[in-house]
Design a protein around this motif. Sequence first.
Motif, PDB file in Angstrom:
ATOM      1  N   PRO A 156       0.809  -1.229   0.000  1.00  0.00           N
ATOM      2  CA  PRO A 156       0.000   0.000   0.000  1.00  0.00           C
ATOM      3  C   PRO A 156       0.840   1.276   0.000  1.00  0.00           C
ATOM      4  CG  PRO A 156      -0.940  -1.593   1.523  1.00  0.00           C
ATOM      5  CD  PRO A 156       0.352  -2.177   1.056  1.00  0.00           C
ATOM      6  N   LYS A 157       0.328   2.276  -0.688  1.00  0.00           N
ATOM      7  CA  LYS A 157       1.089   3.506  -0.924  1.00  0.00           C
ATOM      8  C   LYS A 157       1.158   4.426   0.290  1.00  0.00           C
ATOM      9  CE  LYS A 157       2.080   2.324  -5.060  1.00  0.00           C
ATOM     10  NZ  LYS A 157       2.952   1.156  -4.879  1.00  0.00           N
ATOM     11  N   ASP A 158       0.337   4.189   1.294  1.00  0.00           N
ATOM     12  CA  ASP A 158       0.385   5.086   2.459  1.00  0.00           C
ATOM     13  C   ASP A 158       1.339   4.580   3.545  1.00  0.00           C
ATOM     14  OD1 ASP A 158      -1.330   2.947   3.044  1.00  0.00           O
ATOM     15  OD2 ASP A 158      -2.543   4.139   4.434  1.00  0.00           O
ATOM     16  N   ILE A 159       2.104   3.533   3.248  1.00  0.00           N
ATOM     17  CA  ILE A 159       3.130   3.095   4.191  1.00  0.00           C
ATOM     18  C   ILE A 159       4.237   4.147   4.248  1.00  0.00           C
ATOM     19  CG2 ILE A 159       5.009   1.422   4.518  1.00  0.00           C
ATOM     20  CD1 ILE A 159       3.112  -0.763   3.625  1.00  0.00           C
ATOM     21  N   GLN A 160       4.706   4.415   5.463  1.00  0.00           N
ATOM     22  CA  GLN A 160       5.843   5.326   5.658  1.00  0.00           C
ATOM     23  C   GLN A 160       7.097   4.470   5.814  1.00  0.00           C
ATOM     24  OE1 GLN A 160       5.039   8.115   8.914  1.00  0.00           O
ATOM     25  NE2 GLN A 160       2.844   7.844   8.521  1.00  0.00           N
ATOM     26  N   TRP A 161       7.983   4.570   4.836  1.00  0.00           N
ATOM     27  CA  TRP A 161       9.197   3.747   4.842  1.00  0.00           C
ATOM     28  C   TRP A 161      10.357   4.513   5.458  1.00  0.00           C
ATOM     29  CZ3 TRP A 161       8.439  -1.178   3.832  1.00  0.00           C
ATOM     30  CH2 TRP A 161       7.396  -1.561   2.983  1.00  0.00           C
ATOM     31  N   HIS A 162      11.007   3.876   6.430  1.00  0.00           N
ATOM     32  CA  HIS A 162      12.224   4.425   7.024  1.00  0.00           C
ATOM     33  C   HIS A 162      13.399   3.581   6.547  1.00  0.00           C
ATOM     34  CE1 HIS A 162      10.583   6.850  10.663  1.00  0.00           C
ATOM     35  NE2 HIS A 162       9.689   6.823   9.686  1.00  0.00           N
ATOM     36  N   PHE A 163      14.455   4.247   6.063  1.00  0.00           N
ATOM     37  CA  PHE A 163      15.677   3.524   5.709  1.00  0.00           C
ATOM     38  C   PHE A 163      16.560   3.502   6.937  1.00  0.00           C
ATOM     39  CE2 PHE A 163      19.535   2.229   3.684  1.00  0.00           C
ATOM     40  CZ  PHE A 163      19.104   1.454   2.616  1.00  0.00           C
ATOM     41  N   ILE A 164      16.874   2.300   7.436  1.00  0.00           N
ATOM     42  CA  ILE A 164      17.528   2.194   8.744  1.00  0.00           C
ATOM     43  C   ILE A 164      18.951   1.675   8.682  1.00  0.00           C
ATOM     44  CG2 ILE A 164      15.401   1.975  10.080  1.00  0.00           C
ATOM     45  CD1 ILE A 164      16.422  -1.215   9.910  1.00  0.00           C
ATOM     46  N   GLY A 165      19.388   1.183   7.516  1.00  0.00           N
ATOM     47  CA  GLY A 165      20.726   0.614   7.433  1.00  0.00           C
ATOM     48  C   GLY A 165      21.732   1.608   6.896  1.00  0.00           C
ATOM     49  N   HIS A 166      22.964   1.126   6.738  1.00  0.00           N
ATOM     50  CA  HIS A 166      23.998   1.970   6.134  1.00  0.00           C
ATOM     51  C   HIS A 166      23.610   2.241   4.685  1.00  0.00           C
ATOM     52  CE1 HIS A 166      27.799   3.754   5.208  1.00  0.00           C
ATOM     53  NE2 HIS A 166      28.005   2.900   4.224  1.00  0.00           N
ATOM     54  N   LEU A 167      23.596   3.497   4.315  1.00  0.00           N
ATOM     55  CA  LEU A 167      23.163   3.898   2.973  1.00  0.00           C
ATOM     56  C   LEU A 167      24.359   4.416   2.184  1.00  0.00           C
ATOM     57  CD1 LEU A 167      20.896   4.430   0.916  1.00  0.00           C
ATOM     58  CD2 LEU A 167      20.487   6.620   2.064  1.00  0.00           C
ATOM     59  N   GLN A 168      24.637   3.753   1.063  1.00  0.00           N
ATOM     60  CA  GLN A 168      25.707   4.215   0.186  1.00  0.00           C
ATOM     61  C   GLN A 168      25.196   5.409  -0.630  1.00  0.00           C
ATOM     62  OE1 GLN A 168      25.936   0.147  -1.395  1.00  0.00           O
ATOM     63  NE2 GLN A 168      28.153   0.315  -1.176  1.00  0.00           N
ATOM     64  N   THR A 169      26.078   6.369  -0.881  1.00  0.00           N
ATOM     65  CA  THR A 169      25.637   7.576  -1.591  1.00  0.00           C
ATOM     66  C   THR A 169      25.059   7.246  -2.968  1.00  0.00           C
ATOM     67  OG1 THR A 169      27.936   7.906  -2.282  1.00  0.00           O
ATOM     68  CG2 THR A 169      27.165   9.207  -0.416  1.00  0.00           C
ATOM     69  N   ASN A 170      25.588   6.227  -3.628  1.00  0.00           N
ATOM     70  CA  ASN A 170      25.093   5.910  -4.981  1.00  0.00           C
ATOM     71  C   ASN A 170      23.719   5.260  -4.985  1.00  0.00           C
ATOM     72  OD1 ASN A 170      25.924   3.439  -3.955  1.00  0.00           O
ATOM     73  ND2 ASN A 170      26.852   2.743  -5.851  1.00  0.00           N
ATOM     74  N   LYS A 171      23.192   4.936  -3.815  1.00  0.00           N
ATOM     75  CA  LYS A 171      21.847   4.334  -3.721  1.00  0.00           C
ATOM     76  C   LYS A 171      20.774   5.366  -3.385  1.00  0.00           C
ATOM     77  CE  LYS A 171      23.239  -0.081  -3.960  1.00  0.00           C
ATOM     78  NZ  LYS A 171      22.899  -0.986  -5.052  1.00  0.00           N
ATOM     79  N   VAL A 172      21.194   6.545  -2.975  1.00  0.00           N
ATOM     80  CA  VAL A 172      20.233   7.554  -2.492  1.00  0.00           C
ATOM     81  C   VAL A 172      19.204   7.885  -3.568  1.00  0.00           C
ATOM     82  CG1 VAL A 172      19.950   9.919  -1.673  1.00  0.00           C
ATOM     83  CG2 VAL A 172      21.869   8.547  -0.841  1.00  0.00           C
ATOM     84  N   LYS A 173      19.663   7.991  -4.812  1.00  0.00           N
ATOM     85  CA  LYS A 173      18.754   8.405  -5.889  1.00  0.00           C
ATOM     86  C   LYS A 173      17.586   7.450  -6.070  1.00  0.00           C
ATOM     87  CE  LYS A 173      21.693   6.426  -9.588  1.00  0.00           C
ATOM     88  NZ  LYS A 173      22.993   6.305  -8.901  1.00  0.00           N
ATOM     89  N   TYR A 174      17.781   6.180  -5.706  1.00  0.00           N
ATOM     90  CA  TYR A 174      16.716   5.194  -5.896  1.00  0.00           C
ATOM     91  C   TYR A 174      15.597   5.330  -4.865  1.00  0.00           C
ATOM     92  CZ  TYR A 174      20.202   3.008  -8.908  1.00  0.00           C
ATOM     93  OH  TYR A 174      21.137   2.766  -9.880  1.00  0.00           O
ATOM     94  N   ILE A 175      15.954   5.766  -3.660  1.00  0.00           N
ATOM     95  CA  ILE A 175      14.933   5.836  -2.610  1.00  0.00           C
ATOM     96  C   ILE A 175      14.397   7.253  -2.409  1.00  0.00           C
ATOM     97  CG2 ILE A 175      15.897   3.820  -1.439  1.00  0.00           C
ATOM     98  CD1 ILE A 175      17.002   5.714   0.719  1.00  0.00           C
ATOM     99  N   ALA A 176      15.089   8.240  -2.978  1.00  0.00           N
ATOM    100  CA  ALA A 176      14.706   9.646  -2.774  1.00  0.00           C
ATOM    101  C   ALA A 176      13.266   9.970  -3.168  1.00  0.00           C
ATOM    102  CB  ALA A 176      15.669  10.569  -3.503  1.00  0.00           C
ATOM    103  N   PRO A 177      12.681   9.322  -4.195  1.00  0.00           N
ATOM    104  CA  PRO A 177      11.313   9.697  -4.567  1.00  0.00           C
ATOM    105  C   PRO A 177      10.260   9.386  -3.499  1.00  0.00           C
ATOM    106  CG  PRO A 177      12.408   8.549  -6.384  1.00  0.00           C
ATOM    107  CD  PRO A 177      13.282   8.392  -5.180  1.00  0.00           C
ATOM    108  N   TYR A 178      10.522   8.405  -2.629  1.00  0.00           N
ATOM    109  CA  TYR A 178       9.419   7.947  -1.765  1.00  0.00           C
ATOM    110  C   TYR A 178       9.766   7.779  -0.289  1.00  0.00           C
ATOM    111  CZ  TYR A 178      11.850   3.533  -2.506  1.00  0.00           C
ATOM    112  OH  TYR A 178      12.815   2.565  -2.581  1.00  0.00           O
TER     113      TYR A 178
END
Length: 223
Positions: free
Chosen positions: A60-82
Amino acid sequence: MYDVKGNLKQVLADLPAGVRLVAISKYHPNEYIEAAYEEGHRIFGESHEQELRQKVETLPKDIQWHFIGHLQTNKVKYIAPYITMIEAVDSLKLLKEIDKQAAKNERVIDVLLELHIAEEETKYGLTPDACRQLLADGEWRELKHVRICGLMMMASYVDDESQIRSEFRVAKHLFDELKAQYFADKDYFCERSWGMSHDYPIAVEEGSTMVRVGTSIFGPRVY
């Protein structure tokens, strides 16, 4: 199926008003998340971009997703929209990349600064002094598409309750110091994300506003 609904109710019953639950759903199947969702839960935590992307597309689209692990800078663009919140920002470089990608998506992304207080050697997180230095340098003030909302940390994975408690306490004192120095007039700087399945009752006693609980709700991870 694991008793997700019953476990979720039990964890929520342990939390006082004002403390939110991030249900850590990484490595768990969609049906477990759906069971928690049916109970009204909306905040879930993931730490792998590809797994998260698949879940975002199918849940469902109303889920609030938190990114909790180590995030590589090159992955940020993939999760930035949501992404709703990135909880583990451990460098100015990462903070700037989140700002850049958030700007491209015409968003402001909420983040937490990750502290490394635990005595065991984890790879990631800012020491308290490095966290102070990052804010003192002031470059973050120029970033208009990220919002620093507080601190996140993990206590040592030990049986010694007094050690766990003292590490949470260090984080709480640092939060209070930074709040007073940099964010006194910012209501959004209010989050203290600490406490996991094995130690969240202690974390709540030591000022946590957000606990990250996975195993106690979803059971052992399914890799």
